[in-house]
Structures are given as C-alpha cells and as structure tokens.
Design a protein around this motif. Structure first.
Motif, short mmCIF file in Angstrom:
data_model
loop_
_atom_site.label_atom_id
_atom_site.label_comp_id
_atom_site.label_asym_id
_atom_site.label_seq_id
_atom_site.Cartn_x
_atom_site.Cartn_y
_atom_site.Cartn_z
N ASP A 144 0.82 -1.22 0.00
CA ASP A 144 0.00 0.00 0.00
C ASP A 144 0.84 1.26 0.00
O ASP A 144 0.51 2.25 -0.66
N ASP A 145 1.95 1.25 0.76
CA ASP A 145 2.75 2.47 0.91
C ASP A 145 4.16 2.33 0.34
O ASP A 145 5.03 3.14 0.62
N ILE A 146 4.38 1.29 -0.47
CA ILE A 146 5.72 1.05 -1.02
C ILE A 146 5.63 0.66 -2.50
O ILE A 146 4.77 -0.15 -2.88
N ALA A 147 6.52 1.25 -3.30
CA ALA A 147 6.59 0.90 -4.73
C ALA A 147 8.04 0.81 -5.16
O ALA A 147 8.93 1.37 -4.52
N CYS A 148 8.25 0.09 -6.25
CA CYS A 148 9.59 -0.01 -6.84
C CYS A 148 9.64 0.78 -8.14
O CYS A 148 8.78 0.61 -9.00
N GLN A 156 4.96 6.16 9.63
CA GLN A 156 3.51 6.19 9.35
C GLN A 156 3.17 7.37 8.45
O GLN A 156 3.60 8.49 8.68
N GLY A 157 2.38 7.13 7.41
CA GLY A 157 1.93 8.22 6.53
C GLY A 157 2.87 8.54 5.39
O GLY A 157 2.52 9.29 4.47
N GLU A 158 4.09 7.98 5.41
CA GLU A 158 5.04 8.24 4.32
C GLU A 158 4.83 7.24 3.19
O GLU A 158 4.29 6.14 3.39
N TYR A 159 5.28 7.63 2.01
CA TYR A 159 5.17 6.77 0.82
C TYR A 159 6.59 6.42 0.37
O TYR A 159 7.38 7.31 0.03
N GLY A 160 6.91 5.15 0.41
CA GLY A 160 8.28 4.72 0.14
C GLY A 160 8.49 4.21 -1.27
O GLY A 160 7.66 3.47 -1.82
#
Length: 427
Positions: free
Chosen positions: A88-92, A364-368
């Motif tokens: 949900d909060d992590i992409a490559c 929390q709340g960050e997008y990695g």
C-alpha cells in the motif's frame, strides 16, 4: 553553464568540455555551484522525454539548443521507468527496461549522445571500471560509435556471469579487461590513467563512470519520473531508498531534491561495504577492504561520488537531515528478496538492500520508493538459490548467454594496463 572542479575550484569548464574530459585536475570531479529554479508542478504533468529535456535544458543553460537537447534525450530515453506498487505504501521504480536491463542505460545512452556532440569529429578512448552494470550500459551505448574506443576494467570472478556476458561478448571497438582484484582496485587503475597527462592527451582518454557529469545529469530525470507517478496526495511524503555503491545514483536524487522535487528524505542503502553509514554516524571516513556480497555492483569501499554529496551539503541546498544511511547485511538481503517474493514481486539482491533499508526508515503516513536497478535475471543464480525456483531469461540475456567472452585477464598492475591502452592506438 560553468562547472567547477571540486578539488581545484579555479578550474572551470563548460558542460561539453567536462563530458570530453571526464575528470579535472588532481582527479577532481566537475560539479555546478548553483542550481536553476524549476516549475515542478508543471514538469510533473509531462511525459518522461519532454520533462527530461526541459530539466536538462535548465541545467545546461544556453550551451546546447533546445532542439539539440530534445534530440539527445529522444535518442537516449527510448524505454519506460514504471513505478510498480509492491504494498500500500511502497513501490519499486523499475529502471531496468533499457537494452542492458539496468539503470545505467539512462546515463550511458545520454552520455553517448553528449560525447558525440563534444567530440566534434575527433577520436576518444573511454577507460572505465565497472562493478557490474556500468560495463554493459557503456559498451552497448558506444558499440560501433565512430571515433570511440572503449576499455572496460572489471574485477575477475566478482560480477555475475550474465552481467559479464552482456559486455564481454561484443568485440569491435569494445575491449574488456578482467582484473585480478576488486572493484576499488579497478577504479584505482582508472584514476592512475588520468594521472598520466601524456597518455590522456595521446589517446584522448575519457571516463564513462558516474564521475562523468553527463551520466549524473541523465540520472536526475528518473527521480522526477518516479514522483510524477505517485498519487498527488502522497507526493509530499515521498521517501526514496537507493541501493548505493559508487553513490552516483544517490547524488542524482539529491540534486533532484535540490532542484525542488518534493522528496522528503533519501535513504542511502549499502551492503556490508558500509563506509558511508559508518561515516554518517562517526564523522570518520574510514574505508575498509572491499568484501564480496550478493549485491556485487555495490561492493565499493571508497565511493567516488561522495565529494559531490559533500558539495551539495556545503552549498546548503541539501541538509544532513535529508539523508539517512543504512547498512543491510547478507542475511537481511536474502530476507528482502524472499519478502518481496511473498508480496508477489520478483526482485534481486540490490533492490532488496534498498527495500530492507526503506522498511527500516519509513514512518507512518510516508510513501516509500525503492529503486530496482537491474532485472532479476541478471542475478539468475543468486535469485534462484534464494527462492528455490527457476528464473526465465529475457531475450537480451538469453542471446548473449551462449556467446564466448572476449575479455583479457590482467593483474592489478598499471604498467600492464598502460601497455594494453597503447596497443589499442597501434591497432
């Protein structure tokens, strides 16, 4: 634009001169002392090629025409850099969709265009060291380019067999030297070459490592591409983890932040070759002997681009809080590949190092975002061993896997390298 030698500030050169020269006096890196202001929101609405052209035009000023830069970018960036969701909060950010299946294709292909402009018909010999992916990207970018000879040094037995095959099977204007040593020794040999003024002038020697400013500038562009693909409501919470070896990739991300791209924090993720994480904690720069790891392209104990990071800090465009430095050991690297696989994402050791460092850093709340710097199949043996399942080869790798390597074995001895270079001139 004028670029300044970080070590010898009185040496100032144009962009094209820096491209042609590679390094400055006393092996100093060329770097801008000021940065343009960009309309970030407008840029993020554009596609990769159009946006990248505008970013590079702003960096280069009036040295090249807009039409020239457009043409260079259009020829170099012929492949995408998709942001693929992993959780949900992590992409490559997948940077391996170019011809040699690695992020180095962006920098290598743009440098080939820039050098063609800088050469103006003269001959050039490119001497560069690779810890894995640079060799293939540079070799393919310059393969059969008129007036260019390429000499690539790599640590024998210390890069993956498929990485090696991608650049040692070409021949023609590509010479590959398997050095009995590690990457830092290969890099030291390249630096010795640049110390020999007579040799450099005789062969018009240049380097295509990330020390060449054209490669670094090209890499800035895909950070904008990453943020452009992040949902608008999350763009100000972006944290990017970079698998870091020679630190060119991290430097490019920090420049993107200095240009105004909303990156909250950059995570420098290293393997056991942890000079920078230790320095970040202690303030002592103490490189140790390079150790071999699963993420071999990052097996660098003395990263050459670090002075540029220090320059950004000194300029005040980046602060210490903008950088987190994290070491990921071998056990955690293996765990990272396995955890990503469980999430339905096939990855490899370098991206796994960045993923694990990102997981440790993310709040929390960050997008990695972590950078996928190479196709998993380039590390087929390691990935298969970790996951216990066979991995199919993409066409580019299958094609070269069966070919004969053409590299010549040499000791880590400058006199032997010099002889090899002089032989090229006589050929």
């Amino acid at each position: 634009m004028l670029l300044t030698n970080i070590k010898v500030p009185q040496e100032q050169v144009s962009f094209l001169q820096a491209v042609r020269q590679g390094l400055g006096r006393e092996q100093g890196l060329f770097f801008p002392t000021s940065w343009p202001k960009l309309d970030i929101d407008a840029l993020l609405q554009l596609g990769l090629v159009e946006r990248s052209s505008l970013i590079l035009q702003a960096l280069l000023g009036d040295e090249l025409s807009a039409a020239d830069v457009d043409a260079m970018v259009s020829k170099a960036f012929t492949f995408p850099a998709p942001l693929v969701s992993v959780a949900d909060d992590i992409a490559c950010l997948e940077l391996f969709h170019g011809p040699t299946l690695a992020f180095k294709d962006f920098g290598g292909r743009f440098m080939a265009q820039a050098l063609a402009k800088a050469q103006a018909g003269s001959k050039t010999t490119i001497v560069t060291a690779t810890s894995g992916d640079t060799g293939a990207a540079v070799a393919h970018a310059f393969y059969r380019q008129p007036g260019v000879q390429v000499v690539i040094l790599f640590p024998k037995g210390k890069i993956s067999p498929l990485q090696e095959k991608l650049f040692t099977t070409l021949g023609d204007n590509i010479t590959t030297l398997a050095v009995d040593g590690d990457f830092d020794q290969c890099q030291a040999l390249v630096k010795q070459v640049f110390d020999q003024k007579e040799l450099v002038e005789k062969l018009s020697i240049n380097s295509a490592n990330s020390i060449n400013i054209s490669r670094l500038f090209a890499q800035i562009c895909y950070y904008f591409e990453a943020v452009a693909q992040v949902p608008a409501d999350k763009r100000h919470e972006v944290v990017i983890a970079v698998p870091s070896g020679n630190f060119g990739n991290l430097t490019a991300g920090l420049i993107a932040k200095a240009l105004g791209l909303p990156i909250k924090r950059m995570v420098a993720a290293t393997n056991s070759n942890d000079t920078v994480p230790r320095y970040w904690r202690s303030g002592q720069w103490q490189p140790k002997t390079t150790v071999a790891t699963l993420s071999n392209a990052m097996d660098v104990a003395a990263p050459n681009n670090w002075p540029r990071v220090e320059a950004l800090l000194k300029q005040g465009v980046i602060s210490r809080d903008d950088i987190e430095a994290v070491m990921v050991d071998e056990d955690d690297t293996v765990l990272g590949v396995r955890q990503l696989s469980q999430l339905g994402y096939l990855s490899e050791p370098h991206a796994a190092v960045a993923y694990k460092a990102l997981k440790r850093s993310l709040h929390q709340g960050e997008y990695g975002i972590f950078l996928g710097t190479a196709h998993p199949a380039k590390f087929k043996e390691q990935v298969e061993n970790i996951l216990g399942t066979p991995l199919a080869l993409p066409e580019a790798l299958a094609r070269c896997a069966a070919e004969q390597g053409l590299s010549q074995d040499i000791p880590a001895d400058f006199a032997v390298l010099q002889q090899a270079l002089l032989k090229l001139e006589q050929a």
